[in-house]
Design an enzyme around this catalytic site. Structure first.
Site, PDB file in Angstrom:
ATOM      1  N   GLY A 213      -3.255  -3.199  -2.317  1.00  0.00           N
ATOM      2  CA  GLY A 213      -4.451  -3.173  -3.160  1.00  0.00           C
ATOM      3  C   GLY A 213      -5.600  -3.848  -2.455  1.00  0.00           C
ATOM      4  N   VAL A 217      -7.869  -9.261  -5.344  1.00  0.00           N
ATOM      5  CA  VAL A 217      -6.638  -9.468  -6.116  1.00  0.00           C
ATOM      6  C   VAL A 217      -5.541 -10.061  -5.209  1.00  0.00           C
ATOM      7  CG1 VAL A 217      -4.801  -8.295  -7.401  1.00  0.00           C
ATOM      8  CG2 VAL A 217      -7.192  -7.731  -7.861  1.00  0.00           C
ATOM      9  N   GLU A 235      -0.778  -5.193   1.958  1.00  0.00           N
ATOM     10  CA  GLU A 235      -1.339  -3.953   2.504  1.00  0.00           C
ATOM     11  C   GLU A 235      -2.712  -3.785   1.875  1.00  0.00           C
ATOM     12  OE1 GLU A 235      -0.268  -2.172   4.869  1.00  0.00           O
ATOM     13  OE2 GLU A 235       1.903  -2.363   4.992  1.00  0.00           O
ATOM     14  N   CYS A 273      -7.267   3.860   1.770  1.00  0.00           N
ATOM     15  CA  CYS A 273      -7.422   2.609   2.531  1.00  0.00           C
ATOM     16  C   CYS A 273      -7.827   2.889   3.967  1.00  0.00           C
ATOM     17  CB  CYS A 273      -6.124   1.815   2.493  1.00  0.00           C
ATOM     18  SG  CYS A 273      -4.710   2.740   3.094  1.00  0.00           S
TER      19      CYS A 273
HETATM   20  P1  NAD Z   1      -5.556  -1.403  -8.483  1.00  0.00           P
HETATM   21  O1  NAD Z   1      -6.785  -1.705  -9.276  1.00  0.00           O
HETATM   22  O2  NAD Z   1      -4.627  -0.367  -8.991  1.00  0.00           O
HETATM   23  O3  NAD Z   1      -4.809  -2.762  -8.232  1.00  0.00           O
HETATM   24  C1  NAD Z   1      -3.605  -2.842  -7.467  1.00  0.00           C
HETATM   25  C2  NAD Z   1      -2.578  -3.625  -8.261  1.00  0.00           C
HETATM   26  O4  NAD Z   1      -3.077  -4.950  -8.485  1.00  0.00           O
HETATM   27  C3  NAD Z   1      -2.275  -3.009  -9.618  1.00  0.00           C
HETATM   28  O5  NAD Z   1      -0.875  -2.893  -9.793  1.00  0.00           O
HETATM   29  C4  NAD Z   1      -2.893  -3.972 -10.590  1.00  0.00           C
HETATM   30  O6  NAD Z   1      -2.160  -4.076 -11.801  1.00  0.00           O
HETATM   31  C5  NAD Z   1      -2.852  -5.279  -9.851  1.00  0.00           C
HETATM   32  N1  NAD Z   1      -3.907  -6.181 -10.312  1.00  0.00           N
HETATM   33  C6  NAD Z   1      -5.160  -5.850 -10.687  1.00  0.00           C
HETATM   34  N2  NAD Z   1      -5.846  -6.951 -11.074  1.00  0.00           N
HETATM   35  C7  NAD Z   1      -4.999  -7.995 -10.942  1.00  0.00           C
HETATM   36  C8  NAD Z   1      -5.118  -9.399 -11.179  1.00  0.00           C
HETATM   37  N3  NAD Z   1      -6.251  -9.944 -11.616  1.00  0.00           N
HETATM   38  N4  NAD Z   1      -4.042 -10.174 -10.937  1.00  0.00           N
HETATM   39  C9  NAD Z   1      -2.900  -9.634 -10.467  1.00  0.00           C
HETATM   40  N5  NAD Z   1      -2.742  -8.305 -10.219  1.00  0.00           N
HETATM   41  C10 NAD Z   1      -3.762  -7.502 -10.460  1.00  0.00           C
HETATM   42  O7  NAD Z   1      -5.925  -0.901  -7.021  1.00  0.00           O
HETATM   43  P2  NAD Z   1      -7.081  -1.384  -6.049  1.00  0.00           P
HETATM   44  O8  NAD Z   1      -6.916  -2.790  -5.654  1.00  0.00           O
HETATM   45  O9  NAD Z   1      -8.414  -0.931  -6.544  1.00  0.00           O
HETATM   46  O10 NAD Z   1      -6.673  -0.430  -4.815  1.00  0.00           O
HETATM   47  C11 NAD Z   1      -7.569  -0.056  -3.878  1.00  0.00           C
HETATM   48  C12 NAD Z   1      -7.512  -1.033  -2.704  1.00  0.00           C
HETATM   49  O11 NAD Z   1      -6.220  -0.954  -2.114  1.00  0.00           O
HETATM   50  C13 NAD Z   1      -8.490  -0.675  -1.616  1.00  0.00           C
HETATM   51  O12 NAD Z   1      -9.078  -1.858  -1.122  1.00  0.00           O
HETATM   52  C14 NAD Z   1      -7.608  -0.023  -0.559  1.00  0.00           C
HETATM   53  O13 NAD Z   1      -8.142  -0.116   0.747  1.00  0.00           O
HETATM   54  C15 NAD Z   1      -6.333  -0.775  -0.714  1.00  0.00           C
HETATM   55  N6  NAD Z   1      -5.195   0.020  -0.256  1.00  0.00           N
HETATM   56  C16 NAD Z   1      -4.492  -0.374   0.841  1.00  0.00           C
HETATM   57  C17 NAD Z   1      -3.450   0.401   1.315  1.00  0.00           C
HETATM   58  C18 NAD Z   1      -2.653   0.014   2.521  1.00  0.00           C
HETATM   59  O14 NAD Z   1      -1.561   0.543   2.699  1.00  0.00           O
HETATM   60  N7  NAD Z   1      -3.140  -0.879   3.365  1.00  0.00           N
HETATM   61  C19 NAD Z   1      -3.109   1.571   0.643  1.00  0.00           C
HETATM   62  C20 NAD Z   1      -3.840   1.934  -0.473  1.00  0.00           C
HETATM   63  C21 NAD Z   1      -4.872   1.151  -0.927  1.00  0.00           C
END
Ligand code: NAD
Length: 526
Positions: A213, A217, A235, A273
């Protein structure tokens, strides 16, 4: 739909009990125990669960695709190509290769041959399951980013709690229905919900947390993990640059480069990502690059991207507003696209949140402060940043956080070397975008702000095991140990002080040339 907070402790306790019971599975039951052990750590069990995971995805491909169409308006081919196919392939490969990852068959481990005075000992390295783990996945590629870590946890022998993203509720609910039908519910569970549920989950002690994510977070989760000294895989994402070395691209190659960049950008409407975030290019090549982007987009979407079922949508109203805000606030010149659906087109649900593939040329003098060059875009917007040279592009990249990927388009060997030697990033890709994710045999992951830890396959497995070393010292070795026991004597001290007389060679004596290496010159002892 959320998992009741009161159930979260129970799930954790049940998974912990499964793991503890599995530890005694290899021990012959003594007459005083009734424990039969749990087969979690046997290779056959792990292989079966991996095959079941492949079955889950294969048999429910339609429902999975449909869930992402509802939640994100994601085109079927994108889901099958980047998620479903990869999970099936990797789960099957994991089941086949598990024994070689673990080493040593059912005995689990690799013997290490010792020599010298330790020759008579036995030494081994075992790859042991860390325990009950937590997998937190995001919305953008939720099938692969949930199941790929899960493959690693299963392969390692770790029970897992999966917490999918609340941003894709149809998918997450489907996941919660399918997992217990295909996988062992004693070892693999799903918890649904948002911040209250994840906060409760993070109060508990996990043996490893695998989080995919954003970096904001990630900091919250890392702080919670630190309370229990829990190791993590992060990741994350960031701004992955594209360097176009126009001077070193042959006839017609700039067009191919533009097509490959644009393809990487339009997948999932830029919400990847590893999306090419922005382009660094010398001004002389910008007009041809823009024209090539236009040609590529027209060939992908002859009726316009927003009229094509092959073009994705922005995941939520909040992100839709954010992306439109970026287009409003940039000081750059929109040269392709720039439009967004406004509700009058009759597209509904997630499909109403469409933003056109958009190319924006920034002004060289003000580009660095433009809104498009601040945070990760996660949008179908491609800013073009004019730079004086490839060297200037590399300097810009070096001065910013280490990205997940650096993309470079060049046919020059020396530029290729400069990019590799002169930058840091999780991955570096020459002359294509996005497709590095299909290479199963190299590790994928970030460095610094883009995260740490690696996947897929064997590398994911390695995240969930720890290396336990085993040494067996025979009693028959006792005669060799006389000198280590007190009292010391001149003879024993002379023996141990032999280390003080070992000659320390120069770097040249090791066979290496040293020419002006900082701090190492000739006979100077630093
Ligand atoms: P998201 O909003 O779905 O959050 C990811 C997870 O974090 C969810 O399961 C969510 O419940 C949890 N979460 C959200 N807020 C939280 C909090 N306050 N406390 C604890 N957990 C919490 O997804 P996102 O973060 O918007 O995903 C997009 C990001 O992920 C981008 O920055 C992207 O680059 C990155 N990403 C990285 C990869 C990789 O493999 N490196 C792959 C995909 C996405």
């Amino acid at each position: 739909m959320s998992t009741p907070l009161s159930e979260i402790n129970e799930i954790h306790a049940a998974l912990s009990s499964t793991f503890l019971t599995s530890l005694s599975a290899h021990i012959e039951p003594s007459p005083s125990t009734t424990s039969t052990g749990y087969p979690l750590l046997s290779l056959a069990y792990r292989q079966h669960q991996l095959l079941q995971l492949a079955r889950l995805v294969q048999e429910n491909a339609d429902a999975l695709c449909n869930s992402l169409w509802i939640d994100e308006g994601k085109p079927r081919q994108e889901v099958v190509m980047a998620e479903i196919g990869a999970v099936i392939g990797r789960a099957l490969r994991g089941a086949k290769e598990l024994e070689s990852w673990v080493g040593g068959g059912e005995e689990i481990g690799e013997d290490v041959k010792l020599d010298g005075w330790q020759e008579g000992w036995k030494a081994r390295v075992e790859k042991k399951a860390k325990g009950v783990v937590l997998i937190i996945s995001p919305w953008n590629y939720p099938i692969i980013l949930t199941f790929q870590p899960l493959c690693g946890a299963i392969a390692a022998g770790c029970p897992a709690l999966i917490k999918p993203s609340e941003v894709v509720p149809t998918f997450s609910k489907l996941l919660a229905e399918l997992v217990p039908k295909y996988l062992d519910p004693a070892a693999y569970r799903v918890a649904l919900g948002g911040i209250p549920e994840i906060t409760k989950i993070l109060e508990l002690k996990w043996a490893h947390i695998f989080y995919t994510g954003n970096g904001r977070v990630a900091r919250i989760i890392s702080a919670a993990a630190a309370k229990h000294l829990t190791p993590m895989t992060l990741e994350l994402g960031g701004k992955s640059p594209v360097i176009i070395d126009g001077a070193n691209l042959g006839e017609g190659v700039l067009e191919v480069a533009a097509r490959r960049v644009v393809w990487g950008k339009v997948n999932n409407a830029g919400q990847i990502c590893v999306a090419p975030d922005y382009v660094l290019i010398e001004p002389a090549y910008i007009p041809a690059f823009i024209e090539a982007c236009r040609t590529a987009l027209e060939s992908f979407f002859p009726e316009g991207a927003l009229n094509s079922a092959d073009y994705g949508r922005i995941v939520s109203e909040a992100h839709f507003a954010r992306v439109k805000g970026l287009l409003r606030d940039t000081k750059g010149k929109v040269v392709i696209g720039g439009g967004a659906l406004d509700g009058s087109e009759g597209q509904e649900g997630a499909r109403a949140r469409g933003v056109e593939p958009t190319v924006v040329v920034l002004d060289e003098a003000t580009a660095a402060d433009d809104v498009l060059l601040q945070d990760e875009l996660f949008a179908p917007i491609l800013p073009i940043f004019p730079v004086a040279s490839v060297a200037a592009a590399l300097e810009y990249v070096r001065a910013h956080e280490h990205p997940l990927v650096i993309y470079a388009f060049t046919e020059s060997e020396s530029v290729n070397r400069e990019v590799k030697a002169g930058t840091m990033s999780g991955n570096v890709v020459f002359n294509d975008t996005f497709n590095q994710l299909s290479v199963d045999d190299i590790p994928f992951g970030g460095v610094g702000e883009s995260g740490y830890g690696r996947q897929p396959l064997k590398w994911t497995f390695e995240e969930f095991v720890y290396l336990r070393s085993v040494v067996e010292v025979p009693f028959s070795e006792e005669p060799k140990f006389g000198g280590r026991y007190p009292p010391s004597s001149k003879e024993t001290l002379d023996f141990f002080e032999g280390c003080l007389k070992i000659p320390i060679p120069s770097v040249e004596e090791l066979g290496r040339k040293v020419n002006g290496v900082n701090g190492v010159n000739g006979d100077t002892k630093v």
